[in-house]
Each structure stands twice: as C-alpha cells, then as structure tokens.
Scaffold this motif. Structure first.
Motif, short mmCIF file in Angstrom:
data_model
loop_
_atom_site.label_atom_id
_atom_site.label_comp_id
_atom_site.label_asym_id
_atom_site.label_seq_id
_atom_site.Cartn_x
_atom_site.Cartn_y
_atom_site.Cartn_z
N GLU A 1 0.75 -1.38 0.04
CA GLU A 1 0.05 0.07 0.06
C GLU A 1 0.84 1.11 0.09
O GLU A 1 0.54 2.13 -0.81
CB GLU A 1 -0.83 0.01 1.20
CG GLU A 1 -1.94 1.23 1.15
CD GLU A 1 -3.14 0.86 2.08
OE1 GLU A 1 -3.55 0.08 2.27
OE2 GLU A 1 -3.79 1.96 2.16
N ASP B 1 -6.92 -3.43 -3.57
CA ASP B 1 -6.29 -4.25 -2.60
C ASP B 1 -6.79 -5.27 -2.29
O ASP B 1 -8.03 -5.91 -2.74
CB ASP B 1 -6.25 -3.59 -1.38
CG ASP B 1 -4.91 -4.04 -0.41
OD1 ASP B 1 -4.25 -4.78 -0.92
OD2 ASP B 1 -4.76 -3.48 0.81
N ARG C 1 5.48 -4.45 8.81
CA ARG C 1 4.64 -3.79 9.68
C ARG C 1 4.96 -4.39 10.92
O ARG C 1 4.70 -3.68 12.19
CB ARG C 1 3.22 -4.57 9.31
CG ARG C 1 2.29 -4.03 10.28
CD ARG C 1 0.60 -4.42 9.88
NE ARG C 1 0.48 -3.81 8.67
CZ ARG C 1 0.10 -4.24 7.72
NH1 ARG C 1 0.47 -5.80 7.43
NH2 ARG C 1 -0.38 -3.76 6.73
MG LIG Z 1 -2.10 -3.43 2.27
#
Ligand SMILES: [Mg+2]
Ligand SMILES: Nc1ncnc2c1ncn2[C@@H]1O[C@H](COP(=O)(O)OP(=O)(O)OP(=O)(O)O)[C@@H](O)[C@H]1O
Length: 349
Positions: free
Chosen positions: A58, A122, A241
């Motif tokens: 993203e 997505d 992440r």
């Molecule tokens: Mg994503």
C-alpha cells in the motif's frame, strides 16, 4: 502522508531517477522499486504489486499516486477481500435506484468517486470469478456499468492492484483469470520480504525509533547493539509492519530509554539463544565434557548430511564449515577405511 514535492521526479545527473523518499531501504531490491515508482508514476499504466503481508504494497501504491500528475484528484482504496462478494460489485461500480432490494437511491461506486484519480484494488486475488470478468471489461474499455444501469459510463481512473497471493499460481490453479492477470500486471512490482533484505533492518529501526520517539516525551528510546543482533536474526513473517509495531510498543514501554534484549518478546529473543544453538544442560551428575561435545558435533553433522541428502558441500555450508574441514571430521569419526570410495574421491580433490 507524502510531501507534495515528491510529485516532481528527482533526476540524478546521469538521468537515473532517485528512489522515492517514502520508501526506506538501501538494499538494491528496494532502491530499484523506488526508482520504478517514480518512473511509472507519470504514466497511466496499470500496476500490480505483489508481496507478503506488511512488505509495503500500500505504501508503494500511495507513493505512485503521490508522485503522479493525478495527485490532486482522489486516491480511493478498495479492499476486495474485506467487502462481501455480493456487495463488492455495487461498491466498485455503483448502482441504480431499485437495482436490488435495499437500493433505495442511486449510488456512485468507487470508480466514479475516483474520477481523474487512482483506484487501489487491494487483495485483488480475492475477487469472485464474476467480478473478475467485469473488472477485465473496465480495464479494456475504460467504462463501468453500475448495477441495474442500461449503459456504461466512461471513467478516467488509474488502476493500481495489490495481492499477497502469488497470482501467477492462482492463475495456474484456475482461481484467477489469466487475461485479467496480464491486464493488471502491465507493470509488475514485487515487494521483497524483510528477511530478503536484512541489511535494511538497522535503517528501518532507526527510522521507526525516530518516528515513535517524536510522539513521546522524555528521553528518546534507543536500542542496544545486542538487541539489534536479535532483530537482525529474526525472520519477520509480518515484515516491515511487524517491525514497526514492535518498535512502537518498545518505545512506549521502555522506562530508562534503552531497549535491551530482555525487553524483546520471547519469539524474537529465543531465536539465537534457543533455536539457533540448543542449550545443553549439565544434569544432576555432571557429564563428560569431551564425549558430550563430540556427540553434539556428530549429531549436527549427521543432521546436516541427512538434510542435504549426503551432499558434503551443502552440509558444510549449513554448518558454517569449509568442505575440507567437514570431510576431515568425517574421516576422523569413521576412520579412513570406512570412508571407502568417498575417501578416494575426497583425497583426489
Ligand atoms: Mg495492504
Ligand atoms: N520500505 C518501507 N519504508 C518505510 N515504511 C515501510 C516500508 N515498507 C512498509 N512500511 C510500513 O510498514 C507498514 C505496512 O506497510 P503496508 O501497509 O504498505 O504493507 P502491505 O504490503 O500493504 O501489507 P498487507 O498485505 O498486510 O496489506 C506501513 O506502516 C508502512 O508505512
């Protein structure tokens, strides 16, 4: 999130664009993606970004948008995996009044809302086969047909899609349309897993420490060198992440500003101390150190040979030894006679 000035492509004297500033990483794989982002941002080409969860798909989609001439128009993200299949079509393309039970008014879809801008599809691999056909038509004809509408509407939207599935494999298994796959991946971007670019870990750690230190008062948190070694060794299944979330938590919880190994969660700490080198114990009655060390070595050598199906070169690599050292150890264990032909072969090398 991104500075407007990233809209202009920064060119170096030799004409190679500088990588996008939002993407942290000096590893060649990331540098290449950063340059690609800037190169494709000025085009309208459809882009397919694939990679494991948390690798920055993203982030890259937004970086492309923020560097594109479309940046003053909307960026609309649609999570195809999170919207129930029966709703996704009208979410994406809109619907006419009365098109289905509950459609009490006409409603624009994400494609219409993104007019002039960019739509980010997505988890595109989760789309139902029926919707895959409809999306293919949108990409081919650049028009959408709202549910219940008689005629299609022209749309000017740049499509960036992402998936953490291997879509080529999904095509092979008949779960994703081949024609749509090729339409989407006019420009494919493959995000590397964090463990494939470990050399970037210190840089990312510094970046996230600074980011989260800014949000807190008191002494800025730092990471001890030993703790960094543990982060370096971790496999990061959740990629960047997972690293960012961990650092955010550590920054909040640290008391004296120094993050030490014992502050790390056990799944990260255990890797070196427990998984990499099993911890032997002395036992009640003690042990014979020489025999124990020999046995420890033998067991690891046997496992390495078993795992590499007897390939000594590969087994030596697993053990961090030179092949000749491994062969010498084997000879010592088995005695030259037992080595048979192998001894001949090794002697000749
Ligand atoms: Mg994503
Ligand atoms: N190269 C990078 N530099 C800086 N931050 C990064 C980088 N890659 C990822 N991040 C950060 O990591 C987090 C996860 O990134 P992102 O949401 O883009 O991943 P994703 O691939 O879309 O994950 P998922 O498949 O789970 O949706 C975000 O906070 C993002 O800003």
């Amino acid at each position: 999130m991104f500075a407007r000035d990233t809209k202009t492509i920064v060119s170096t004297p030799n004409g190679v664009p500088e990588p996008h500033p939002a993407l942290i990483g000096e590893h060649p794989l990331i540098q290449k993606i950063g340059q690609l982002v800037l190169k494709v941002a000025v085009t309208d080409a459809t882009i397919l970004i694939t990679g494991e969860s948390g690798t920055g798909k993203e982030l890259v989609a937004r970086a492309i948008y923020s560097s594109s001439p479309r940046t003053d128009r909307p960026f609309i993200a649609v999570n195809c995996g999170a919207i129930p299949a029966e709703l996704l079509e009208s979410e994406m393309f809109g619907h006419e009044r009365g098109a289905f039970t509950g459609a009490i008014a006409q409603r624009a879809g994400m494609f219409q809302l993104a007019a002039g801008g960019t739509i980010f599809l997505d988890e595109v691999g989760e789309m139902s086969p029926v919707l895959q056909v409809k999306l293919l038509r949108v990409l081919q004809d650049r028009e959408v047909r709202p549910v219940g509408a008689d005629r299609p509407l022209k749309v000017d939207v740049r499509v960036v899609a992402a998936s953490n599935k291997d879509l080529a494999q999904e095509v092979e298994h008949g779960r994703f349309r081949e024609d749509l796959f090729y339409r989407l991946q006019v420009i494919p971007i493959v995000m590397p897993a964090l463990r494939e670019r470990r050399s970037d870990i210190p840089l990312l750690v510094r970046h996230f420490l600074e980011k989260h230190n800014r949000k807190r008062a008191g002494r800025p948190a730092r990471l001890s060198e030993e703790a960094m070694v543990h982060l370096w060794e971790h496999d990061w299944p959740g990629n960047v992440r997972e690293l960012e979330n961990l650092l955010e938590r550590l920054v909040i919880l640290t008391e004296d500003g120094m993050i030490e190994v014992e502050n790390l969660p056990s799944n990260i700490r255990s890797l070196i101390s427990e998984k990499k080198i099993p911890r032997p114990t002395l036992g009640e009655d003690g042990l014979d150190l020489n025999t124990a060390v020999e046995e420890f070595e033998n067991r690891l050598i046997e496992e390495a040979l078993r795992r590499t199906k007897g390939n000594k070169q590969a087994a030596a690599r697993l053990l961090g030894l030179k092949r000749t050292t491994l062969v010498a150890k084997l000879r010592r264990r088995r005695g030259p006679d037992e080595m048979g032909d192998e001894a001949q072969e090794d002697a000749g090398e």
